[in-house]
Each structure stands twice: as C-alpha cells, then as structure tokens.
Design a protein around this motif. Sequence first.
Motif, mmCIF file in Angstrom:
data_model
loop_
_atom_site.group_PDB
_atom_site.id
_atom_site.type_symbol
_atom_site.label_atom_id
_atom_site.label_comp_id
_atom_site.label_asym_id
_atom_site.label_seq_id
_atom_site.Cartn_x
_atom_site.Cartn_y
_atom_site.Cartn_z
ATOM 1 N N ARG A 129 -27.319 -28.802 -111.456
ATOM 2 C CA ARG A 129 -27.488 -27.534 -110.515
ATOM 3 C C ARG A 129 -26.631 -26.438 -111.177
ATOM 4 N NH1 ARG A 129 -26.869 -31.506 -105.776
ATOM 5 N NH2 ARG A 129 -29.110 -31.427 -104.840
ATOM 6 N N GLN A 130 -25.231 -26.761 -111.678
ATOM 7 C CA GLN A 130 -24.589 -25.635 -112.166
ATOM 8 C C GLN A 130 -25.237 -25.155 -113.481
ATOM 9 O OE1 GLN A 130 -20.786 -27.453 -113.626
ATOM 10 N NE2 GLN A 130 -20.078 -25.238 -114.533
ATOM 11 N N ARG A 131 -25.934 -25.950 -114.333
ATOM 12 C CA ARG A 131 -26.666 -25.211 -115.295
ATOM 13 C C ARG A 131 -27.671 -24.565 -115.060
ATOM 14 N NH1 ARG A 131 -28.579 -29.886 -120.112
ATOM 15 N NH2 ARG A 131 -29.764 -28.203 -121.115
ATOM 16 N N ALA A 132 -28.350 -24.705 -114.077
ATOM 17 C CA ALA A 132 -29.242 -23.767 -113.494
ATOM 18 C C ALA A 132 -29.050 -22.304 -113.080
ATOM 19 C CB ALA A 132 -30.308 -24.574 -112.386
ATOM 20 N N GLU A 133 -27.697 -22.509 -112.440
ATOM 21 C CA GLU A 133 -26.982 -21.143 -111.996
ATOM 22 C C GLU A 133 -26.597 -20.344 -113.238
ATOM 23 O OE1 GLU A 133 -26.800 -19.747 -109.070
ATOM 24 O OE2 GLU A 133 -27.958 -21.292 -108.158
ATOM 25 N N VAL A 134 -25.952 -21.015 -114.231
ATOM 26 C CA VAL A 134 -25.670 -20.155 -115.396
ATOM 27 C C VAL A 134 -26.778 -19.875 -116.211
ATOM 28 C CG1 VAL A 134 -24.493 -20.711 -117.583
ATOM 29 C CG2 VAL A 134 -23.501 -21.553 -115.620
ATOM 30 N N ASN A 135 -27.832 -20.317 -116.294
ATOM 31 C CA ASN A 135 -28.916 -19.924 -116.727
ATOM 32 C C ASN A 135 -29.686 -18.659 -116.225
ATOM 33 O OD1 ASN A 135 -30.847 -21.963 -118.889
ATOM 34 N ND2 ASN A 135 -28.793 -22.775 -118.291
ATOM 35 N N THR A 136 -29.793 -18.894 -114.925
ATOM 36 C CA THR A 136 -30.341 -17.602 -114.167
ATOM 37 C C THR A 136 -29.313 -16.483 -114.231
ATOM 38 O OG1 THR A 136 -31.153 -19.503 -112.455
ATOM 39 C CG2 THR A 136 -31.062 -16.981 -111.804
ATOM 40 N N HIS A 137 -28.089 -16.543 -114.085
ATOM 41 C CA HIS A 137 -27.211 -15.635 -114.340
ATOM 42 C C HIS A 137 -27.309 -14.986 -115.519
ATOM 43 C CE1 HIS A 137 -24.028 -13.065 -112.640
ATOM 44 N NE2 HIS A 137 -23.228 -13.469 -113.824
ATOM 45 N N PHE A 138 -27.420 -15.557 -116.698
ATOM 46 C CA PHE A 138 -27.349 -15.054 -118.074
ATOM 47 C C PHE A 138 -28.768 -14.919 -118.996
ATOM 48 C CE2 PHE A 138 -22.932 -16.557 -116.977
ATOM 49 C CZ PHE A 138 -22.302 -15.468 -117.471
ATOM 50 N N GLY A 139 -29.756 -14.744 -118.072
ATOM 51 C CA GLY A 139 -30.808 -14.444 -118.610
ATOM 52 C C GLY A 139 -32.170 -15.489 -118.942
ATOM 53 N N GLY A 140 -31.801 -16.657 -118.514
ATOM 54 C CA GLY A 140 -32.720 -17.989 -118.772
ATOM 55 C C GLY A 140 -33.486 -18.152 -117.445
ATOM 56 N N ARG A 141 -34.785 -18.620 -117.395
ATOM 57 C CA ARG A 141 -35.415 -19.049 -116.496
ATOM 58 C C ARG A 141 -35.397 -20.478 -116.102
ATOM 59 N NH1 ARG A 141 -40.994 -16.667 -116.435
ATOM 60 N NH2 ARG A 141 -41.233 -17.303 -118.659
#
Length: 413
Positions: A129-141
């Motif tokens: 869940r934390q990883r998904a948030e970091v990805n969404t915030h910094f350009g990943g889908r």
Amino acid sequence: MPFSLLKYGLSSEYPAEVDLPPPTELKSRYDVVIIGGGGHGLATAYYLAKYHGITKIAVLEKAYLGSGNTARNTAVIRSNYLTPEGVRFYSESVRMFQGLSNEFDYNIMYSERGQLTLAHTDSTVRAFRQRAEVNTHFGGRTEMLDRQQIRELVPTLNLDPGHLPVMAGLWHIDGATARHDAVAWGYAKEAAKRGVEIHQLTEVQDLVVEGGKIRAVKTNRGTVQCGCVVQAVAGHSSVLASKAGFTMPIISYPLQAMVTQPFKPFLDPLVSSSALHCYVQQTSRGEVVFGGGSDPYPLYNTRSTLDLKESLIVAALEMFPFLSQARLMRQWAGTTDMTPDYSPIMGESPVENYYLDAGWGTWGFKATPICGKTMAELVASGGKTPDLIAPFALERFARFRQVNEMGATAASH
C-alpha cells in the motif's frame, strides 16, 4: 509475391541499409571512450552524438555487442520501486522505452503487459500500500488488487499455494517487456550512423591514470588516448574500477533464469512473488520464463546450476501447477553487480574525467534509455551531474545517504 521477393533479393539495392559499418582500426585518440558495448554503453554513445554533437567516440566491447548482461536478462521493464528517487528515474525510462521503436525506425518489440506482484502476508500488504502511494505520487501507475481482481486478471494462477495463500497484489500497469538484443542493436545502429565507432573483440587490459586524471586506455589492440572514459561493464564494474585505482562497494553474484517450450498464450501479465523468490512471464513466442533471486555467493562465472533450477521449478509450480509437464529448453545466467542499498552508482568517480555507470544488480536493462541520456548529459557538461541521477552518486556511501531499494525487485535477493 514470391517473384517480387526474388526480384528484391537480386536487386543491387539489397540490402537497403547496413546497420553497422565494417570494423576499422582504433584511432590514437578519442574525445570519449565508452567501455562496454551493452545497452548502457551504446545508449550513452547514441545520446552524446544525437543531442550533444559529440561523435569522436569509441565504444569498446571485449566480446560482441550486447553479449553481457544485455543478452542475459529476462527483458522486464518497470518503474514500481520503493523510493521517490527510484520511481522518478525508472518512470522516465519507461516513458522513453515506449518511443524507441519509432526513434530507431527499428522494432524493439515493446509490449506493455503490466506486472502483478503477489502479497502473501499482512506485512507485505501494508508495504505494498505504501509502495503504491509512492509510485502514484512520483509518476508511476501502480495500484492494489484484491483476490477477486487477481483471479479475473490471471485466471490460471493458483491463489492458495501451500502455506502461502495470496492475500492481495500490487498491480503495476506500466510493466512491459522488450527484445533486449533489439534495444542494443537499435542504439548501435543509430550511434554508428552518427559517426560513433563501435569496436567489438576489443578488451580493455589497463587504464592509464596520471595526476589523478584518466589519460589513456590500454586494449588488446593498442593504447588509445582519451578525453574522458565512461565505465559501463555491469558485473565486472569493481574489477575495472580497480584498474583505475579505486574501489567500489560492489559484490558480483550470478543471476539465473530458464525458459520452457512454447505454449499457446495463457499469461499476459508478468507475475512475481517475493515470498516464493520467483517470477513467471510468457514471451511473445509462447515460452514461459522463470527467474528469481541471485545465487547466495559471489562469483563471476555465468554457469547454470541444478539447485537453482529445482528451487525455481518448485516456486513456479506453486503458482502455476499445470506447468508440471512442461519441458525446459534452456537455462542461463548473468553477473549482477550488487550495491549495499540495491541502487546504482552513477556519476563521477575519484578519478577525474572517469565516469561510472555501475551497480545495476538485477535492474539494468529497464534503465537503459534514461541511463544513456543522463550519462550523456553528465559527460557533455564536463561533470555537471543531472538532478535525476544525483542521488546515485558514489559518495552517498561515505555520507550515509543510501537510496534503499532492497525488496523492490520482482524477487527478493
């Protein structure tokens, strides 16, 4: 149609284009010498020539183009990393991969398929869940999936493998694959077209450093003077750095993979499980690729082993039991240059005008375009480090500013 093909084949205009010019003798001096004729070295040469007008470049490869880790990976492309620095860097690489075929006028067989990473414990679900948030915030889908969504996405997946039932999954929409040798040849073709010299069967034997500055490169074909050197030799990074007179926090390990006979398509996404230490994907030719973690001991030999084969098969069958009757076609290994924080080393070295492209471990192929672009910017500017790779400087280890990507791989190491 057969007559047309015959006519074209016998025409004086065939072949219409030669990808690489014939071999030439080494010149006595180059502005830039790039050691390593894999994806990273060739990409750096291409971007130097295309965007910075620097063409007096020699790419030195001790074997043949792309014969190292470029030819020994499983061609996965993704950006679902743990840190903001990693996500920004690899997201830009994914974006560049998407346009390479058009840029080269050469099909790299890029295929966006998505990557599913399985969570088998509550702690892994929280981490995802934390990883998904970091990805969404910094350009990943990247997003979380529950068991039902996973079942719909991969109907052939066993959701209850032994004592490790699947609880959730991390779905990375941008996960993709590309033909690894086509990427290397695309960069080589376009670099050569712009005047870059590519020298195969040219092994670097020593480096000449005087007054703390790189002066020349000694090869099995003679010594060449140089303005600067870019080191891009993957698993042999620490060996080459020692020739320049400094050490790096790198230990090299074998990384093995294997592939089965081809089947009709049944698996579109890339599926991985860090708990099972295995990932599975099906190629465009129908073969099923199994990969996992590095061998547990340092070694430069790229040999295959029975114990790794057995452990990968056991894990793969936990996820896809119906593959029990599949026949293996081949098994191979590369040499991974692992750093303590599982992030690369990019930028300046203790030797003036000697630049580092190292420490890629198991994730070097997916960084090929952005690595080439940023290293070219670094060289062309005379040592001004681009912001995107500044966190990956060698000095971070002395300053205790590591970029910890441990656990961000498809299978834990």
